[in-house]
Motif scaffolding. Structure first.
Motif, short mmCIF file in Angstrom:
data_model
loop_
_atom_site.label_atom_id
_atom_site.label_comp_id
_atom_site.label_asym_id
_atom_site.label_seq_id
_atom_site.Cartn_x
_atom_site.Cartn_y
_atom_site.Cartn_z
N ARG A 331 40.62 -14.29 4.04
CA ARG A 331 40.70 -12.59 4.15
C ARG A 331 41.90 -12.15 3.33
NH1 ARG A 331 43.11 -10.38 9.06
NH2 ARG A 331 44.14 -12.03 10.46
N LEU A 332 41.97 -10.96 2.67
CA LEU A 332 42.87 -10.18 2.38
C LEU A 332 43.53 -9.12 3.59
CD1 LEU A 332 44.68 -9.37 -0.19
CD2 LEU A 332 42.97 -7.41 -0.43
N VAL A 333 44.88 -9.48 3.49
CA VAL A 333 45.59 -8.67 4.68
C VAL A 333 46.62 -7.67 4.03
CG1 VAL A 333 47.09 -8.98 6.57
CG2 VAL A 333 45.40 -10.47 6.37
N VAL A 334 46.44 -6.52 3.76
CA VAL A 334 47.03 -5.71 3.23
C VAL A 334 48.17 -4.97 3.84
CG1 VAL A 334 46.90 -3.50 1.92
CG2 VAL A 334 44.95 -4.77 1.82
N ARG A 335 49.53 -5.10 3.33
CA ARG A 335 50.66 -4.70 4.15
C ARG A 335 51.45 -3.82 3.32
NH1 ARG A 335 51.18 -10.63 5.99
NH2 ARG A 335 50.05 -10.74 7.86
N GLU A 336 52.82 -3.73 3.60
CA GLU A 336 53.87 -2.70 2.93
C GLU A 336 53.81 -2.83 1.45
OE1 GLU A 336 56.23 -1.97 6.86
OE2 GLU A 336 56.90 -3.33 5.48
N SER A 337 53.84 -4.10 1.03
CA SER A 337 54.38 -4.55 -0.37
C SER A 337 53.10 -4.08 -1.37
CB SER A 337 54.54 -6.11 -0.45
OG SER A 337 53.29 -6.83 -0.20
N THR A 338 52.16 -3.57 -1.01
CA THR A 338 51.35 -2.83 -1.90
C THR A 338 50.77 -1.48 -1.16
OG1 THR A 338 49.17 -4.00 -0.82
CG2 THR A 338 50.20 -5.10 -2.79
#
Length: 347
Positions: A331-338
């Motif tokens: 799964r894709l985990v979206v965090r601060e770097s994007t």
């Protein structure tokens, strides 16, 4: 000090010696509550099976091998923890070996003198040939981890993997969906490697689907999936002309992404407002980096469970079993770097 025996464990757990033996050997005849009680007694008393005696009695040692390229890489260290825990749950002990990607080392645990002590091996190969691995898998229980570059009809060993093409496509599509148009890829190997090739394929697919052109200048070759290569390649990418210089970077491993973030920090480039960064591996390091790293997270617990259960089934079978390919989810985990939204780390 007197050695702890099965009788001692049975007395502590309040069960028969036979029940303790079954639990320790991984034979699923006891209830889950009983199994947990026995394992708790084993832990409390420090019971250790006599591998030599067991092998003489049953033909099995209760030992399996886990062979990975590099234990300094967070992905493999975390995966090893999951494999050890999964194996312990069925009464198996794991011997962990590091190959550093050397083909002869990858085969040594399968064919060397130490193999006689093992009931089977879980191997993450980088350079051992398919023919060599296939010849071993015909006579010795083996489960392979990681990507495979051969067709499905040529399955010659049990294999546990994720869909790397889909994983790379997911993260690249995420970057393109943010409006990034110059998306670099760090992880194209200088020598043939299935993981790199499949992640490159997924990256290119996502570019095409987003209407973006593949620019080889944004996908320079690397030698290894490490922090140093992430740092050095990102420094080179920042030296490209302004109309080519990336506004997003997809690294083929989390630790390369950490190196890329360092290079951007040194150059005074803001993440993600100027350059978004994403990785793949779902390592704990990605969660604690600054900014926290968007990553594709393979389900390492499922990978370990599939690998251990496949190996145990092959060890315990009196008849040859058909080879299988098992796919674990990601799964894709979206965090601060994007996404750029600062959040307090939940601990």
């Amino acid at each position: 000090m007197t050695a702890v025996t099965l009788k001692d464990v049975a007395a502590r757990a309040g069960v028969s010696i036979k029940t303790v033996s079954n639990v320790v050997r991984g034979i699923p005849r006891a209830s889950e509550a009983t199994r947990e009680r026995v394992l708790r007694a084993v832990e409390e008393l420090g019971y250790r099976p006599n591998a030599s005696a067991r092998q003489l009695r049953t033909g099995r040692s209760g030992l399996i091998g886990l062979s990975v390229p590099d234990l300094a890489m967070p992905y493999f260290a975390e995966l090893a923890q999951h494999v050890r825990a999964e194996a312990a749950g069925i009464g198996l002990t794991v011997l962990i070996e590091e190959t550093l990607g050397d083909a002869s080392e990858e085969l040594r645990l399968l064919t060397g003198t130490g193999a006689a002590l093992l009931d089977g091996v879980i191997l993450s190969p980088l350079h051992a040939s398919l023919d060599a691995l296939a010849s071993v898998a015909d006579t010795f229980p083996v489960v392979l981890l990681g990507e495979r570059s051969y067709a499905s009809e040529q399955v010659t060993a049990d294999h546990v993997l994720i869909d790397n093409v889909a994983a790379a496509r997911d993260v690249t599509a995420h970057l393109a969906g943010l409006g990034r148009t110059r998306i670099a890829a760090i992880g194209v190997k200088t020598q043939s490697a299935a993981t790199s090739a499949q992640r490159l394929e997924g990256y290119q697919q996502a570019l095409y689907e987003a209407g973006l052109r593949f620019d080889p200048r944004l996908a320079p070759p690397v030698e290894e999936f490490d922090r140093r290569n992430g740092l050095l390649v990102t420094r080179a990418l920042l030296g490209l002309p302004p109309n080519v210089r990336p506004d997003a970077i997809f690294c083929f491993s989390d630790i390369m992404a950490v190196g890329a973030q360092r290079a951007l920090h040194e150059a005074g480039v803001s993440i993600p407002s100027e350059v978004a960064v994403a990785g793949i591996d779902g390592s704990e390091e990605a969660l604690y980096s600054t900014p926290s790293l968007t990553t594709v997270m393979p389900d390492k617990a499922v990978i370990a469970a599939l690998a251990v259960k496949s190996l145990a089934a092959r060890i315990g079978s009196a008849e040859p079993l058909p080879f299988e390919v098992h796919r674990a989810p990601h799964r894709l985990v979206v965090r601060e770097s994007t996404e750029g939204v600062r959040r307090q780390l939940a601990v």
